[in-house]
Design a protein around this motif. Structure first.
Motif, mmCIF file in Angstrom:
data_model
loop_
_atom_site.group_PDB
_atom_site.id
_atom_site.type_symbol
_atom_site.label_atom_id
_atom_site.label_comp_id
_atom_site.label_asym_id
_atom_site.label_seq_id
_atom_site.Cartn_x
_atom_site.Cartn_y
_atom_site.Cartn_z
ATOM 1 N N PRO A 258 0.809 -1.216 0.000
ATOM 2 C CA PRO A 258 0.000 0.000 0.000
ATOM 3 C C PRO A 258 0.846 1.272 0.000
ATOM 4 O O PRO A 258 0.319 2.368 -0.207
ATOM 5 C CB PRO A 258 -0.816 -0.121 1.296
ATOM 6 N N LEU A 259 2.164 1.139 0.231
ATOM 7 C CA LEU A 259 3.052 2.299 0.137
ATOM 8 C C LEU A 259 3.366 2.664 -1.311
ATOM 9 O O LEU A 259 3.906 3.730 -1.579
ATOM 10 C CB LEU A 259 4.369 2.013 0.875
ATOM 11 N N SER A 260 3.042 1.768 -2.244
ATOM 12 C CA SER A 260 3.318 2.009 -3.657
ATOM 13 C C SER A 260 2.298 2.978 -4.241
ATOM 14 O O SER A 260 1.090 2.717 -4.220
ATOM 15 C CB SER A 260 3.267 0.685 -4.430
ATOM 16 N N ARG A 261 2.775 4.100 -4.778
ATOM 17 C CA ARG A 261 1.866 5.080 -5.366
ATOM 18 C C ARG A 261 1.100 4.500 -6.549
ATOM 19 O O ARG A 261 -0.077 4.796 -6.752
ATOM 20 C CB ARG A 261 2.640 6.324 -5.803
ATOM 21 N N ASN A 262 1.767 3.683 -7.353
ATOM 22 C CA ASN A 262 1.106 3.126 -8.531
ATOM 23 C C ASN A 262 0.019 2.131 -8.141
ATOM 24 O O ASN A 262 -1.081 2.146 -8.697
ATOM 25 C CB ASN A 262 2.153 2.468 -9.430
ATOM 26 N N ARG A 263 0.320 1.260 -7.178
ATOM 27 C CA ARG A 263 -0.704 0.314 -6.728
ATOM 28 C C ARG A 263 -1.880 1.051 -6.119
ATOM 29 O O ARG A 263 -3.048 0.717 -6.378
ATOM 30 C CB ARG A 263 -0.113 -0.659 -5.711
ATOM 31 N N THR A 264 -1.614 2.065 -5.286
ATOM 32 C CA THR A 264 -2.677 2.819 -4.636
ATOM 33 C C THR A 264 -3.517 3.582 -5.655
ATOM 34 O O THR A 264 -4.749 3.650 -5.548
ATOM 35 C CB THR A 264 -2.073 3.797 -3.613
#
Length: 340
Positions: A258-264
């Protein structure tokens, strides 16, 4: 061959979360680090309070890390320069800094993407704009979620450079108790892995946002890896690179956390947000995959490389494609051998 001495005075251009974190890594490795920030208030906070609350709240930065908003002052007497700006703004920033760059020093790229229009990798953009030989550019890739590294959690990275001695010199400069860098000479593979994984992370986030589980995410990660490897093979990358930190390592971290900007960003789209609302919710931080899916799709198309997940992400982000119909389309593709 390069001078193999490891740099002591290092400048990081870009004070976002990853730029600030990498500056901390260097400082914790005993280097004297200057961080350039676009906004004077950010530079002032880093220099005086040793914090960057806009990007790394609650993280104390080392005393041997200072900051300035003046690029000329930041670059004075630098023995290595780290470029930590988003991929699509790298060229315009570097054009402004070119005359200030100290001659002959390593240029270290943290950007992960393929440039729109030119379809160049970041190391190619740097060599062109800085008018330097390609073997002066060192690429950093791997599972590098900034917040975890800033907290001192154990992590590794790969430093890719055509000149292995130069990669080793930078490796020595950023090795510390929690950050373990490896070297590689496959610049093409490392850069493609770093660019493509952002696009695949969008798809994983969308799947989670739509309510799908681990099987779906694992499928997207694995088939995304196949896409990356196909493109890399066409461009002469070493297949082993995609089994390493810049390939599967970075892919798993970016697609799962969840720290990944792209995944979020993808997760917001999966829940029904528009691209515009998702961008606003990201607070101005860049989800590189949104732009990279366009340039990677164009690069793959020109080479005749099949990248169906990347194509689907382009259609969602830039053509208003419906997620569920595109998912059904992916599942309904022609059956084939796994490695064909």
């Amino acid at each position: 061959m390069s001078d193999a001495r490891s740099p002591q005075r290092i400048t990081v251009l870009g004070a976002g979360s990853w730029g600030t974190t990498f500056a901390k890594v260097l400082a914790d490795a005993g280097r004297d680090v200057t961080l350039w920030a676009r906004r004077a208030e950010v530079a002032g906070e880093v220099a005086s309070a040793h914090t960057n609350s806009a990007y790394l709240p609650d993280i104390r930065l080392p005393d041997n890390l200072t900051a300035t908003a003046d690029p000329a002052a930041a670059l004075e007497e630098a023995q290595a320069v780290v470029l930590a700006v988003p991929s699509q703004s790298l060229r315009s920033n570097l054009e402004r800094w070119r005359a200030l760059l100290p001659p002959g020093v390593p240029l270290v790229s943290l950007a992960k993407g393929v440039e729109l229009g030119s379809l160049k990798r970041m190391s190619e953009v740097i060599a062109e704009v800085a008018e330097c030989p390609p073997d002066r550019v060192v690429v950093v890739s791997g599972p590098n979620l900034a917040k975890e590294i800033a907290l001192g959690q154990p992590s590794a990275a790969v430093l890719a450079c055509a000149d292995h001695e130069r990669a080793v010199a930078v490796q020595q400069a950023c090795s510390n108790s929690y950050f373990r860098p490896y070297t590689n000479t496959d610049v093409v593979g490392c850069e493609l892995g770093g660019a493509c994984k952002n696009v695949i992370a969008l798809s994983c986030g969308m799947a989670v946002g739509m309510g799908f589980g681990t099987n779906t995410v694992a499928t997207l990660i694995t088939r995304g890896l196949a896409e990356m490897a196909r493109l890399g093979s066409k461009l002469g990358a070493d297949p082993l690179t995609f089994a390493g930190l810049a390939g599967v390592g970075d892919l798993v971290a970016t697609c799962s956390s969840p720290l990944s900007r792209n995944r979020t960003f993808g997760e917001r789209l999966g829940r029904g947000d528009t691209v515009e609302r998702a961008q606003s919710a990201a607070g101005g931080q860049v989800a590189e995959g949104v732009m990279s899916c366009s340039s990677i799709r164009e690069l793959a198309g020109g080479l005749g490389v099949d990248m169906p997940i990347t194509d689907a992400m382009y259609r969602v982000c830039h053509e208003g494609g419906d997620l569920r119909s595109l998912g059904a389309e992916l599942l309904g593709r022609e059956r084939k051998h796994e490695w064909s």
